[in-house]
Design a protein around this motif. Structure first.
Motif, PDB file in Angstrom:
ATOM      1  N   HIS A  69       0.657  -1.288  -0.005  1.00  0.00           N
ATOM      2  CA  HIS A  69       0.116  -0.173   0.017  1.00  0.00           C
ATOM      3  C   HIS A  69       0.915   1.351  -0.096  1.00  0.00           C
ATOM      4  N   CYS A  70       2.043   1.065  -0.356  1.00  0.00           N
ATOM      5  CA  CYS A  70       2.950   2.352  -0.581  1.00  0.00           C
ATOM      6  C   CYS A  70       2.449   3.281  -1.395  1.00  0.00           C
ATOM      7  N   ARG A  71       2.216   4.442  -1.052  1.00  0.00           N
ATOM      8  CA  ARG A  71       1.727   5.449  -2.079  1.00  0.00           C
ATOM      9  C   ARG A  71       3.050   6.438  -2.809  1.00  0.00           C
ATOM     10  N   SER A  72       4.161   5.971  -2.848  1.00  0.00           N
ATOM     11  CA  SER A  72       5.152   6.713  -3.455  1.00  0.00           C
ATOM     12  C   SER A  72       4.997   6.347  -4.899  1.00  0.00           C
ATOM     13  N   GLU A  73       5.372   7.642  -5.864  1.00  0.00           N
ATOM     14  CA  GLU A  73       5.095   7.521  -7.298  1.00  0.00           C
ATOM     15  C   GLU A  73       5.536   6.250  -8.149  1.00  0.00           C
ATOM     16  N   SER A  74       6.561   5.385  -7.501  1.00  0.00           N
ATOM     17  CA  SER A  74       6.900   4.490  -8.188  1.00  0.00           C
ATOM     18  C   SER A  74       6.035   3.100  -7.863  1.00  0.00           C
ATOM     19  N   SER A  75       5.424   3.151  -6.601  1.00  0.00           N
ATOM     20  CA  SER A  75       4.337   2.249  -6.324  1.00  0.00           C
ATOM     21  C   SER A  75       3.085   2.363  -6.771  1.00  0.00           C
ATOM     22  N   TYR A  76       2.532   3.712  -6.823  1.00  0.00           N
ATOM     23  CA  TYR A  76       1.165   3.914  -7.030  1.00  0.00           C
ATOM     24  C   TYR A  76       0.986   5.141  -7.818  1.00  0.00           C
ATOM     25  N   ASN A  77       0.247   5.088  -8.781  1.00  0.00           N
ATOM     26  CA  ASN A  77       0.005   5.837  -9.503  1.00  0.00           C
ATOM     27  C   ASN A  77      -1.359   6.954  -9.161  1.00  0.00           C
ATOM     28  N   SER A  78      -0.968   8.256  -8.509  1.00  0.00           N
ATOM     29  CA  SER A  78      -2.093   8.727  -8.043  1.00  0.00           C
ATOM     30  C   SER A  78      -2.820   9.498  -9.026  1.00  0.00           C
ATOM     31  N   GLN A  79      -2.452   9.512 -10.320  1.00  0.00           N
ATOM     32  CA  GLN A  79      -3.371  10.187 -11.364  1.00  0.00           C
ATOM     33  C   GLN A  79      -4.637   9.252 -11.795  1.00  0.00           C
ATOM     34  N   THR A  80      -4.132   8.123 -11.718  1.00  0.00           N
ATOM     35  CA  THR A  80      -5.260   7.162 -12.100  1.00  0.00           C
ATOM     36  C   THR A  80      -5.615   6.264 -10.990  1.00  0.00           C
ATOM     37  N   ASN A  81      -5.092   6.351  -9.688  1.00  0.00           N
ATOM     38  CA  ASN A  81      -5.531   5.784  -8.248  1.00  0.00           C
ATOM     39  C   ASN A  81      -5.280   4.276  -8.850  1.00  0.00           C
ATOM     40  N   GLN A  82      -4.266   3.848  -9.575  1.00  0.00           N
ATOM     41  CA  GLN A  82      -3.816   2.447  -9.861  1.00  0.00           C
ATOM     42  C   GLN A  82      -2.536   2.049  -9.162  1.00  0.00           C
ATOM     43  N   ARG A  83      -2.349   0.726  -8.877  1.00  0.00           N
ATOM     44  CA  ARG A  83      -1.289   0.389  -8.288  1.00  0.00           C
ATOM     45  C   ARG A  83      -0.245   0.076  -9.353  1.00  0.00           C
ATOM     46  N   ASN A  84       1.076   0.574  -9.044  1.00  0.00           N
ATOM     47  CA  ASN A  84       2.136   0.302 -10.005  1.00  0.00           C
ATOM     48  C   ASN A  84       2.882  -0.915  -9.579  1.00  0.00           C
ATOM     49  N   LEU A  85       3.024  -1.168  -8.473  1.00  0.00           N
ATOM     50  CA  LEU A  85       3.767  -2.070  -7.774  1.00  0.00           C
ATOM     51  C   LEU A  85       3.302  -3.593  -7.997  1.00  0.00           C
ATOM     52  N   ASP A  86       4.262  -4.368  -8.395  1.00  0.00           N
ATOM     53  CA  ASP A  86       3.981  -5.896  -8.310  1.00  0.00           C
ATOM     54  C   ASP A  86       3.938  -6.513  -7.158  1.00  0.00           C
ATOM     55  N   THR A  87       2.612  -6.578  -6.726  1.00  0.00           N
ATOM     56  CA  THR A  87       2.619  -7.154  -5.460  1.00  0.00           C
ATOM     57  C   THR A  87       3.234  -8.745  -5.421  1.00  0.00           C
ATOM     58  N   GLY A  88       3.047  -9.271  -6.608  1.00  0.00           N
ATOM     59  CA  GLY A  88       3.749 -10.657  -6.819  1.00  0.00           C
ATOM     60  C   GLY A  88       5.153 -10.853  -6.624  1.00  0.00           C
ATOM     61  N   ARG A  89       5.860  -9.529  -6.365  1.00  0.00           N
ATOM     62  CA  ARG A  89       7.398  -9.547  -6.387  1.00  0.00           C
ATOM     63  C   ARG A  89       7.803  -9.077  -4.813  1.00  0.00           C
ATOM     64  N   ILE A  90       6.685  -8.956  -4.218  1.00  0.00           N
ATOM     65  CA  ILE A  90       7.397  -8.421  -2.614  1.00  0.00           C
ATOM     66  C   ILE A  90       7.670  -9.658  -1.782  1.00  0.00           C
ATOM     67  N   ASP A  91       8.799  -9.435  -1.437  1.00  0.00           N
ATOM     68  CA  ASP A  91       9.240 -10.690  -0.294  1.00  0.00           C
ATOM     69  C   ASP A  91       8.170 -10.843   0.796  1.00  0.00           C
ATOM     70  N   LEU A  92       7.757 -11.796   0.805  1.00  0.00           N
ATOM     71  CA  LEU A  92       6.715 -12.150   1.879  1.00  0.00           C
ATOM     72  C   LEU A  92       7.137 -12.038   3.272  1.00  0.00           C
ATOM     73  N   ASN A  93       8.522 -11.936   3.382  1.00  0.00           N
ATOM     74  CA  ASN A  93       9.130 -11.943   4.751  1.00  0.00           C
ATOM     75  C   ASN A  93       9.770 -10.652   4.936  1.00  0.00           C
TER      76      ASN A  93
END
Ligand code: M3L
Ligand code: AKG
Ligand code: FE2
Length: 411
Positions: A69-93
């Motif tokens: 849920h990071c709202r930084s530019e690289s993680s989240y597009n606040s223009q379109t209110n959509q996530r940029n971040l690939d959740t599938g690549r977050i280290d689960l730990n």
């Protein structure tokens, strides 16, 4: 347990761990963090989650959730209110290195150097703890007296079509009560369509987009007769029942034909208070509804499967009732030992729905357009004589609620 503690040190923390934690963490993280003099925030980085005390409530925030849920530019597009971040690549730990609170924001330093920043109020509004209690859609549940005493005004056609404030008031009443009226509408299908489209999109179904019907049995359904119809929700045989139904009586030369309205949620909440286990059973047992029509002109076989009552799992708020005894299909999805209990629960709900004080009767006359939340308020009608012409349509629920939210309403 290895903890980085902001505020009170945990007694369980071993000396070695404390030392290693002090080596890697600057001392500011060991102090309670004051977001401002008015709002204090205290953060603890536990092994499994971040604990945030803010404005009197404690939040438990999962680390993967926080990164997601990071709202930084690289993680989240606040223009379109959509996530940029690939959740599938977050280290689960994943676990942040350190954290601080500054000017009403929580900052997290992630192992890869990325910094996330969250508004403290945003976290309070969006955390599980924040959502747990609050209703998704605040409503005023009613019986006949409650609705009548509220003196809810009808919108007026002219103003409704031209003034956004009139539309907003109408939508506010609609989301609170599950019914709303527009008066002085010209008694035509076209005007009815215009008034509906002012609110939202029409949902086309097997009955057409706008429909206009009389008691001519043109379709294989008792709606197309002069018979009385007990309270029910429509299109319960759709996997997603229509969200809103619109009725406009264009003509009636005869007797009877009054419309019955019953707040299904009022009755269901009574059931929940009286017999929580029966209420719960009705939320659990899936029931089939079907519409089978086989005529020269129309072939349909619709089926919807779902419990009579559905609640959100996290706050138990009711959001849909499917109740149509005409269209309810064979019950064969229920284990043998549950059947009797289901009928007992259904009877108790039915008894509540049939309490005379829960019945709101209105005579629909030309000019009066009625919007009904078909996921909440049931309708029925008295039998009638003479020619009665009813027109209307179904609306898509998402678009009506979206229109309400567009006016800042909670829906
Ligand atoms: C409203 N309109 C006359 C078009 C259709 C009526 C459908 C009636 C059906 N038994 C149901 O409850 O869904
Ligand atoms: O004739 C009426 O007033 C309503 C009939 C009905 O239940 C329907 O059309 O969905
Ligand atoms: Fe109906």
């Amino acid at each position: 347990m290895l903890c980085t503690i902001i505020g009170k040190l945990q007694p369980a923390l071993k000396r070695a761990q404390l030392l290693s934690s002090l080596q890697t963490n600057p001392p500011w993280r060991l102090m309670p963090i004051r977001a401002s003099s008015a709002q204090s925030a205290v953060v603890k980085l536990l092994d499994s989650c971040l604990v945030l005390d803010y404005e009197g409530s404690r939040m438990h925030l999962n680390y993967v959730w926080l990164r997601d849920h990071c709202r930084s530019e690289s993680s989240y597009n606040s223009q379109t209110n959509q996530r940029n971040l690939d959740t599938g690549r977050i280290d689960l730990n994943i676990r942040p290195h350190d954290t601080k609170v500054e000017d009403g924001y929580l900052l997290l330093n992630w192992p890869d150097g990325h910094v996330s920043k969250y508004g403290l109020q945003w976290l309070a509004d969006n955390s599980y703890e924040g959502q747990k209690q609050s209703p998704v859609q605040p409503r005023i549940l009613w019986n006949s007296d409650i609705y009548k005493n509220a003196n809810v005004p009808s919108a007026k056609w002219d103003k409704f079509m031209s003034c956004d404030d009139e539309l907003k008031k109408f939508l506010q009443n609609y989301v609170l009560y599950g019914i709303a009226f527009v008066d002085d509408v010209p008694a035509t299908v076209e005007a009815t369509e215009a008034v509906t489209q002012r609110v939202s999109l029409i949902r086309e179904t097997t009955y057409g987009k706008m429909w206009c019907f009389t008691s001519d049995f043109s379709r294989g359904d008792t709606a197309y007769s002069q018979l009385a119809l007990d309270r029910h929700t429509d299109t319960s045989y759709f996997q997603e029942p229509c969200g809103i139904q619109v009725f406009h009586c264009l003509k009636h030369e005869g007797t009877g034909g009054k419309t019955l309205l019953v707040d299904g949620f009022y009755a269901a909440e009574k059931l929940r208070q009286r017999s929580p286990e029966n209420f719960e059973l009705l939320t659990r047992v899936p029931i089939k509804h079907e519409y089978i029509e086989n005529s020269d002109k129309h072939q349909n076989h619709m089926r919807g499967i779902g419990p009579l009552l559905e609640v959100y799992p996290w706050n138990k708020e009711l959001y849909i009732i499917r109740y149509n005894n005409y269209d309810r299909s064979v019950i064969n999805t229920v284990p043998h030992d549950v059947v009797q209990r289901w009928y007992v629960a259904h009877r108790e709900l039915t008894t509540e729905l049939r309490q005379p004080e829960n019945e709101l009767w209105v005579k629909l006359t030309p000019g009066k357009v009625l919007f009904i939340d078909n996921w909440r308020v049931m309708h029925g009608r008295e039998s009638f004589t003479g020619v009665r012409q009813l027109c209307g349509c179904y609306l898509t629920r998402d678009d009506v609620l979206s229109a309400a939210r567009g006016f800042g309403l909670q829906a």
